[in-house]
Design a protein around this motif. Structure first.
Motif, PDB file in Angstrom:
ATOM      1  N   GLU A 135      -6.712 -37.072  20.494  1.00 53.57           N
ATOM      2  CA  GLU A 135      -6.942 -35.608  20.569  1.00 53.57           C
ATOM      3  C   GLU A 135      -6.485 -34.826  19.392  1.00 53.57           C
ATOM      4  O   GLU A 135      -5.839 -35.337  18.412  1.00 53.57           O
ATOM      5  CB  GLU A 135      -5.923 -35.052  21.561  1.00 53.57           C
ATOM      6  CG  GLU A 135      -6.041 -33.564  22.072  1.00 53.57           C
ATOM      7  CD  GLU A 135      -5.106 -33.223  23.298  1.00 53.57           C
ATOM      8  OE1 GLU A 135      -5.311 -32.393  23.781  1.00 53.57           O
ATOM      9  OE2 GLU A 135      -4.209 -34.172  23.583  1.00 53.57           O
ATOM     10  N   TYR A 180      -5.385 -32.257  16.274  1.00 55.14           N
ATOM     11  CA  TYR A 180      -4.545 -31.347  16.162  1.00 55.14           C
ATOM     12  C   TYR A 180      -4.967 -29.819  16.305  1.00 55.14           C
ATOM     13  O   TYR A 180      -6.251 -29.508  16.159  1.00 55.14           O
ATOM     14  CB  TYR A 180      -3.899 -31.223  14.991  1.00 55.14           C
ATOM     15  CG  TYR A 180      -2.994 -32.724  14.528  1.00 55.14           C
ATOM     16  CD1 TYR A 180      -1.834 -32.775  15.514  1.00 55.14           C
ATOM     17  CD2 TYR A 180      -3.263 -33.261  13.307  1.00 55.14           C
ATOM     18  CE1 TYR A 180      -1.161 -34.055  15.125  1.00 55.14           C
ATOM     19  CE2 TYR A 180      -2.540 -34.453  13.039  1.00 55.14           C
ATOM     20  CZ  TYR A 180      -1.427 -34.709  13.826  1.00 55.14           C
ATOM     21  OH  TYR A 180      -0.672 -35.837  13.644  1.00 55.14           O
ATOM     22  N   ARG A 181      -4.332 -29.094  17.150  1.00 58.32           N
ATOM     23  CA  ARG A 181      -4.892 -27.502  17.470  1.00 58.32           C
ATOM     24  C   ARG A 181      -3.790 -26.743  16.746  1.00 58.32           C
ATOM     25  O   ARG A 181      -2.644 -26.654  16.940  1.00 58.32           O
ATOM     26  CB  ARG A 181      -5.099 -27.573  19.008  1.00 58.32           C
ATOM     27  CG  ARG A 181      -6.062 -28.369  19.446  1.00 58.32           C
ATOM     28  CD  ARG A 181      -6.577 -27.917  20.928  1.00 58.32           C
ATOM     29  NE  ARG A 181      -7.643 -28.796  21.311  1.00 58.32           N
ATOM     30  CZ  ARG A 181      -7.597 -29.988  21.842  1.00 58.32           C
ATOM     31  NH1 ARG A 181      -6.398 -30.339  22.422  1.00 58.32           N
ATOM     32  NH2 ARG A 181      -8.810 -30.644  22.362  1.00 58.32           N
ATOM     33  N   GLY A 221      -3.275 -22.765  17.647  1.00 56.56           N
ATOM     34  CA  GLY A 221      -3.358 -21.768  18.640  1.00 56.56           C
ATOM     35  C   GLY A 221      -3.099 -20.421  18.044  1.00 56.56           C
ATOM     36  O   GLY A 221      -1.969 -20.078  17.886  1.00 56.56           O
ATOM     37  N   GLU A 238      -8.432 -28.342  15.120  1.00 61.13           N
ATOM     38  CA  GLU A 238      -9.127 -27.134  15.768  1.00 61.13           C
ATOM     39  C   GLU A 238      -8.426 -25.854  15.723  1.00 61.13           C
ATOM     40  O   GLU A 238      -7.166 -26.034  15.912  1.00 61.13           O
ATOM     41  CB  GLU A 238      -9.786 -27.731  17.290  1.00 61.13           C
ATOM     42  CG  GLU A 238     -10.664 -28.977  17.163  1.00 61.13           C
ATOM     43  CD  GLU A 238     -10.854 -29.253  18.555  1.00 61.13           C
ATOM     44  OE1 GLU A 238     -11.742 -30.223  18.852  1.00 61.13           O
ATOM     45  OE2 GLU A 238     -10.226 -28.710  19.686  1.00 61.13           O
ATOM     46  N   ILE A 263      -7.843 -22.860  18.447  1.00 62.29           N
ATOM     47  CA  ILE A 263      -7.949 -22.071  19.808  1.00 62.29           C
ATOM     48  C   ILE A 263      -7.275 -21.038  19.976  1.00 62.29           C
ATOM     49  O   ILE A 263      -6.593 -20.405  18.935  1.00 62.29           O
ATOM     50  CB  ILE A 263      -7.483 -23.063  21.032  1.00 62.29           C
ATOM     51  CG1 ILE A 263      -5.974 -23.314  20.959  1.00 62.29           C
ATOM     52  CG2 ILE A 263      -8.222 -24.570  20.953  1.00 62.29           C
ATOM     53  CD1 ILE A 263      -5.317 -24.018  22.026  1.00 62.29           C
ATOM     54  N   TRP A 267      -0.044 -24.467  26.046  1.00 64.95           N
ATOM     55  CA  TRP A 267      -0.653 -25.091  24.783  1.00 64.95           C
ATOM     56  C   TRP A 267       0.233 -26.334  24.124  1.00 64.95           C
ATOM     57  O   TRP A 267      -0.351 -27.287  23.924  1.00 64.95           O
ATOM     58  CB  TRP A 267      -0.754 -24.129  23.539  1.00 64.95           C
ATOM     59  CG  TRP A 267      -1.945 -23.033  23.717  1.00 64.95           C
ATOM     60  CD1 TRP A 267      -2.887 -22.992  24.709  1.00 64.95           C
ATOM     61  CD2 TRP A 267      -2.111 -21.977  23.001  1.00 64.95           C
ATOM     62  NE1 TRP A 267      -3.874 -21.987  24.478  1.00 64.95           N
ATOM     63  CE2 TRP A 267      -3.330 -21.305  23.606  1.00 64.95           C
ATOM     64  CE3 TRP A 267      -1.472 -21.346  21.911  1.00 64.95           C
ATOM     65  CZ2 TRP A 267      -3.697 -20.120  22.882  1.00 64.95           C
ATOM     66  CZ3 TRP A 267      -2.021 -20.337  21.257  1.00 64.95           C
ATOM     67  CH2 TRP A 267      -2.991 -19.482  21.820  1.00 64.95           C
ATOM     68  N   GLN A 297      -2.007 -29.092  25.098  1.00 61.93           N
ATOM     69  CA  GLN A 297      -3.109 -29.167  24.557  1.00 61.93           C
ATOM     70  C   GLN A 297      -2.967 -29.474  23.020  1.00 61.93           C
ATOM     71  O   GLN A 297      -3.710 -29.048  22.184  1.00 61.93           O
ATOM     72  CB  GLN A 297      -3.868 -27.824  24.585  1.00 61.93           C
ATOM     73  CG  GLN A 297      -4.159 -27.365  25.958  1.00 61.93           C
ATOM     74  CD  GLN A 297      -5.072 -25.889  26.016  1.00 61.93           C
ATOM     75  OE1 GLN A 297      -5.701 -25.661  25.426  1.00 61.93           O
ATOM     76  NE2 GLN A 297      -4.660 -25.254  27.168  1.00 61.93           N
ATOM     77  N   VAL A 344      -1.131 -28.358  20.498  1.00 58.25           N
ATOM     78  CA  VAL A 344      -1.082 -27.281  19.481  1.00 58.25           C
ATOM     79  C   VAL A 344       0.246 -27.627  18.912  1.00 58.25           C
ATOM     80  O   VAL A 344       1.477 -27.671  19.512  1.00 58.25           O
ATOM     81  CB  VAL A 344      -1.008 -25.861  20.522  1.00 58.25           C
ATOM     82  CG1 VAL A 344      -0.418 -24.753  19.320  1.00 58.25           C
ATOM     83  CG2 VAL A 344      -2.469 -25.437  20.944  1.00 58.25           C
TER      84      VAL A 344
END
Length: 400
Positions: free
Chosen positions: A23, A25-26, A28, A66, A68, A86, A90, A92
């Protein structure tokens, strides 16, 4: 031997599958996509974060990064729920932007509990790095103390001694009025009165009449965005400046000035962390931003988001750690923070990023050469003078 071979092959397959479906890294961007802060933050903050990730190469510690986005609707419960979801589900690793101080306060509790990096660019309450400070937070762009100390001190020293406040009635407004009061008193001025209004007020007439009758030299608007623009427009209808009183917008963004127009905003003195037309560095980044935003110029918030995300990525890479916000911030405190946004900058132990601020005056229409040409820079306020001293900090993380 056959069973051992099967186990080895199974392990190799599992590791390969994990690597293939790791997955990302995000980051937010938690912002206001539909309300009164949309122009000053909103989609521009999303674009600024995306630019930072792209310029960094799109990867952190070998993994894809990414961006978001979530709309907190200026509601603390919505913001904190989004942040928790998140972080829990997700991946984040940093929450960015967050207009509205009451929302930021709620989100900061979530990021504190989960040790997640919180990069505040829009919320400005000085309490976020005061009594409510967190080891995983960096308040990047501005705070109420810096705005109050810049504009409040400058106007009082110029002779505007008596102040009256029209203040939005929530955490941010209370902090801005309190910090400005402190700056005015320290400069030899006095506060002759104040009145509070709900957020997103459409009729300021009763508040303006009270301020007008107070005999104040300055009517200070301790509010922001849509509220500030509405108040400025209605104050012109009442002829405030023509009658001899000055108006202080304690928090004005570039988009606010554009929203009311130079005819109304002309001559206003304000404090900002960034102006797109200051030098070659600011113009170069702003031109790239404007290409993605249909020609719109960035606010200090947008520039702050880019700088915060960039320096977070640098610090996480150096720390070899993305998920522990406190470890990333500890690494950042030992780094040189210097870019088109930050001048003479460093991250303090209370989470406040100290950098130069700028006192500017809004141009008259006849002095503006092009769209977005709105400010005359009057003075640079060194970071150590702009922000509250660490010696007086209420942050429990600060060693006394």
């Amino acid at each position: 031997m056959k069973n051992l071979k099967t186990i080895i092959l199974s392990t190799v397959f599992t590791l390969s599958a994990t690597a293939a479906f790791a997955e990302p890294y995000r980051i937010g961007v938690l912002t206001d996509m539909s309300g009164m802060n949309f122009d000053l933050a909103g989609q521009g903050s999303v674009v600024a974060a995306q630019m930072a990730v792209e310029d960094f190469g799109g990867k952190l510690l070998g993994e894809t990064v990414e961006v978001i986005v979530g709309d907190h609707q200026n509601k603390p419960d919505v913001g904190s729920t989004l942040a928790r979801t998140w972080i829990d589900s997700q991946n984040v690793v940093a929450v960015v932007d967050v207009p509205t101080s009451s929302v930021a306060m709620a989100v900061q509790e979530i990021t504190r509990q989960t040790d997640t990096a919180f990069l505040i660019s829009t919320a400005g309450s000085s309490a976020l790095t005061g009594e409510a400070c967190s080891p995983s937070t960096a308040q990047w762009t501005w705070d109420t103390f810096a705005m109050a100390n810049g504009t409040g001190r400058a106007m009082t020293l110029e002779g505007a001694k008596k102040w009256y406040f029209i203040t939005v009635d929530y955490t941010f407004g209370h902090a801005l009025e309190a910090d400005t009061t402190q700056a005015v008193l320290a400069a030899g001025g006095e506060v002759v009165g104040s009145v509070r209004h709900p957020r997103e007020t459409t009729d300021f007439s009763s508040y303006i009449l009270q301020a007008q009758a107070s005999g104040a030299d300055v009517i200070a608007l301790a509010n922001s965005s849509g509220d500030t623009m509405t108040a400025l427009k209605q104050m012109q209808e009442y002829g405030i400046t023509e009658a001899g009183q000055k108006i202080a917008g304690m928090l004005l963004f570039l988009t606010d000035v554009q929203g009311v127009g130079l005819d109304i905003a002309r001559g206003l003195t304000l404090t900002t962390a960034f102006y797109w037309d200051m030098d070659d560095q600011t113009r170069e980044w702003s031109a790239r931003y404007s290409e993605r935003m249909d020609g719109k110029k960035p606010t200090m918030v947008h520039a702050g988001v880019y700088s915060a995300v960039t320096n977070y990525l640098k610090a996480a890479e150096k720390a070899g750690e993305a998920r522990s916000g406190s470890k990333v911030m500890e690494t950042m405190r030992g780094m040189d923070i210097n870019d088109f946004f930050n001048r003479n900058a460093y991250l303090r132990e209370d989470g406040r990023v100290i950098h130069d601020m700028f006192l500017v005056r809004v141009k008259a229409p006849e002095d503006s050469g092009a769209a977005g040409d709105l400010y005359e820079v009057l003075a640079t306020i060194p970071g150590k003078e702009a922000f509250a001293s660490v010696e007086n900090s209420a942050c429990p993380l600060v060693k006394k």
